[in-house]
Design a protein around this motif. Structure first.
Motif, PDB file in Angstrom:
ATOM      1  N   ALA A 148       0.836  -1.212   0.000  1.00  0.00           N
ATOM      2  CA  ALA A 148       0.000   0.000   0.000  1.00  0.00           C
ATOM      3  C   ALA A 148       0.864   1.253   0.000  1.00  0.00           C
ATOM      4  O   ALA A 148       0.608   2.208  -0.739  1.00  0.00           O
ATOM      5  N   THR A 149       1.912   1.259   0.814  1.00  0.00           N
ATOM      6  CA  THR A 149       2.808   2.405   0.886  1.00  0.00           C
ATOM      7  C   THR A 149       3.550   2.611  -0.420  1.00  0.00           C
ATOM      8  O   THR A 149       3.686   3.741  -0.898  1.00  0.00           O
ATOM      9  N   LEU A 150       4.018   1.530  -1.021  1.00  0.00           N
ATOM     10  CA  LEU A 150       4.714   1.635  -2.299  1.00  0.00           C
ATOM     11  C   LEU A 150       3.810   2.236  -3.367  1.00  0.00           C
ATOM     12  O   LEU A 150       4.233   3.060  -4.176  1.00  0.00           O
ATOM     13  N   ARG A 151       2.550   1.819  -3.369  1.00  0.00           N
ATOM     14  CA  ARG A 151       1.603   2.369  -4.339  1.00  0.00           C
ATOM     15  C   ARG A 151       1.398   3.865  -4.116  1.00  0.00           C
ATOM     16  O   ARG A 151       1.384   4.660  -5.063  1.00  0.00           O
ATOM     17  N   ASP A 152       1.263   4.263  -2.846  1.00  0.00           N
ATOM     18  CA  ASP A 152       1.094   5.683  -2.534  1.00  0.00           C
ATOM     19  C   ASP A 152       2.329   6.487  -2.944  1.00  0.00           C
ATOM     20  O   ASP A 152       2.215   7.580  -3.511  1.00  0.00           O
ATOM     21  N   LEU A 153       3.510   5.952  -2.654  1.00  0.00           N
ATOM     22  CA  LEU A 153       4.738   6.643  -3.050  1.00  0.00           C
ATOM     23  C   LEU A 153       4.829   6.779  -4.562  1.00  0.00           C
ATOM     24  O   LEU A 153       5.185   7.831  -5.082  1.00  0.00           O
ATOM     25  N   ALA A 154       4.511   5.711  -5.267  1.00  0.00           N
ATOM     26  CA  ALA A 154       4.541   5.751  -6.730  1.00  0.00           C
ATOM     27  C   ALA A 154       3.553   6.790  -7.259  1.00  0.00           C
ATOM     28  O   ALA A 154       3.854   7.520  -8.211  1.00  0.00           O
ATOM     29  N   ASP A 155       2.397   6.888  -6.639  1.00  0.00           N
ATOM     30  CA  ASP A 155       1.406   7.887  -7.053  1.00  0.00           C
ATOM     31  C   ASP A 155       1.924   9.304  -6.810  1.00  0.00           C
ATOM     32  O   ASP A 155       1.708  10.192  -7.621  1.00  0.00           O
ATOM     33  N   VAL A 156       2.595   9.509  -5.685  1.00  0.00           N
ATOM     34  CA  VAL A 156       3.143  10.820  -5.371  1.00  0.00           C
ATOM     35  C   VAL A 156       4.219  11.193  -6.391  1.00  0.00           C
ATOM     36  O   VAL A 156       4.291  12.334  -6.849  1.00  0.00           O
ATOM     37  N   LEU A 157       5.037  10.228  -6.764  1.00  0.00           N
ATOM     38  CA  LEU A 157       6.108  10.487  -7.724  1.00  0.00           C
ATOM     39  C   LEU A 157       5.578  10.783  -9.117  1.00  0.00           C
ATOM     40  O   LEU A 157       6.193  11.504  -9.885  1.00  0.00           O
ATOM     41  N   GLY A 158       4.440  10.183  -9.440  1.00  0.00           N
ATOM     42  CA  GLY A 158       3.908  10.350 -10.791  1.00  0.00           C
ATOM     43  C   GLY A 158       4.693   9.513 -11.774  1.00  0.00           C
ATOM     44  O   GLY A 158       5.488   8.651 -11.402  1.00  0.00           O
ATOM     45  N   GLY A 167       9.973   1.463  -8.974  1.00  0.00           N
ATOM     46  CA  GLY A 167      11.333   1.195  -8.492  1.00  0.00           C
ATOM     47  C   GLY A 167      11.825   2.270  -7.545  1.00  0.00           C
ATOM     48  O   GLY A 167      12.454   1.976  -6.522  1.00  0.00           O
ATOM     49  N   ILE A 168      11.546   3.514  -7.885  1.00  0.00           N
ATOM     50  CA  ILE A 168      11.942   4.616  -7.013  1.00  0.00           C
ATOM     51  C   ILE A 168      11.196   4.537  -5.685  1.00  0.00           C
ATOM     52  O   ILE A 168      11.773   4.746  -4.617  1.00  0.00           O
ATOM     53  N   ALA A 169       9.912   4.218  -5.738  1.00  0.00           N
ATOM     54  CA  ALA A 169       9.124   4.062  -4.508  1.00  0.00           C
ATOM     55  C   ALA A 169       9.720   2.976  -3.626  1.00  0.00           C
ATOM     56  O   ALA A 169       9.810   3.134  -2.405  1.00  0.00           O
ATOM     57  N   GLN A 170      10.153   1.874  -4.232  1.00  0.00           N
ATOM     58  CA  GLN A 170      10.777   0.776  -3.483  1.00  0.00           C
ATOM     59  C   GLN A 170      12.048   1.261  -2.790  1.00  0.00           C
ATOM     60  O   GLN A 170      12.267   0.991  -1.613  1.00  0.00           O
ATOM     61  N   ILE A 171      12.864   2.012  -3.499  1.00  0.00           N
ATOM     62  CA  ILE A 171      14.099   2.537  -2.919  1.00  0.00           C
ATOM     63  C   ILE A 171      13.784   3.506  -1.779  1.00  0.00           C
ATOM     64  O   ILE A 171      14.425   3.472  -0.727  1.00  0.00           O
ATOM     65  N   LEU A 172      12.795   4.375  -1.994  1.00  0.00           N
ATOM     66  CA  LEU A 172      12.415   5.322  -0.942  1.00  0.00           C
ATOM     67  C   LEU A 172      11.992   4.601   0.333  1.00  0.00           C
ATOM     68  O   LEU A 172      12.367   5.000   1.441  1.00  0.00           O
ATOM     69  N   LEU A 173      11.212   3.543   0.173  1.00  0.00           N
ATOM     70  CA  LEU A 173      10.758   2.802   1.344  1.00  0.00           C
ATOM     71  C   LEU A 173      11.929   2.083   2.017  1.00  0.00           C
ATOM     72  O   LEU A 173      12.065   2.115   3.245  1.00  0.00           O
ATOM     73  N   GLU A 174      12.794   1.486   1.223  1.00  0.00           N
ATOM     74  CA  GLU A 174      13.948   0.774   1.780  1.00  0.00           C
ATOM     75  C   GLU A 174      14.928   1.718   2.468  1.00  0.00           C
ATOM     76  O   GLU A 174      15.540   1.360   3.462  1.00  0.00           O
ATOM     77  N   LYS A 175      15.080   2.899   1.930  1.00  0.00           N
ATOM     78  CA  LYS A 175      16.049   3.867   2.451  1.00  0.00           C
ATOM     79  C   LYS A 175      15.382   4.948   3.300  1.00  0.00           C
ATOM     80  O   LYS A 175      15.934   6.016   3.505  1.00  0.00           O
ATOM     81  N   ARG A 176      14.212   4.652   3.816  1.00  0.00           N
ATOM     82  CA  ARG A 176      13.419   5.639   4.548  1.00  0.00           C
ATOM     83  C   ARG A 176      14.206   6.320   5.665  1.00  0.00           C
ATOM     84  O   ARG A 176      14.209   7.542   5.783  1.00  0.00           O
TER      85      ARG A 176
END
Length: 96
Positions: free
Chosen positions: A22-32, A43-52
């Motif tokens: 759910a968080t990855l989807r939200d991050l991806a939506d924010v990134l556009g 992929g960027i959302a995944q990195i953001l979550l991993e490197k939070r």
């Protein structure tokens, strides 16, 4: 047979099995849309979550530097204003 379970919803209301999904989807939506074709957002959302933790630390340090800069600027302005007042008093004293 049906059974109850736990699910997680992103901000768009889509169901996900884990909080991470759910968080990855939200991050991806924010990134556009990032990149061509299917994009790089997922992929960027995944990195953001991993490197939070590391990312939050960078933003915390950034905010601290901005606050310090603002304080320093205010101090410099106060010093400038004081010098202007001194110069004004000196001019009036010389005239009087």
């Amino acid at each position: 047979m049906a059974r109850a379970g736990i699910g997680y919803f992103d901000h768009s209301g889509h169901f996900h099995k884990t909080p991470q999904e759910a968080t990855l989807r939200d991050l991806a939506d924010v990134l556009g849309r990032v990149g061509e074709r299917e994009g790089l957002s997922a992929g960027i959302a995944q990195i953001l979550l991993e490197k939070r933790y590391e990312i939050e630390k960078v933003f915390f340090e950034h905010d601290a530097m901005l606050a310090e800069q603002k304080t320093r600027h205010a101090d410099e302005q106060d010093h400038h204003d004081l010098e202007e007042r001194k110069n004004t008093v000196t001019v009036f004293s010389a005239l009087g």
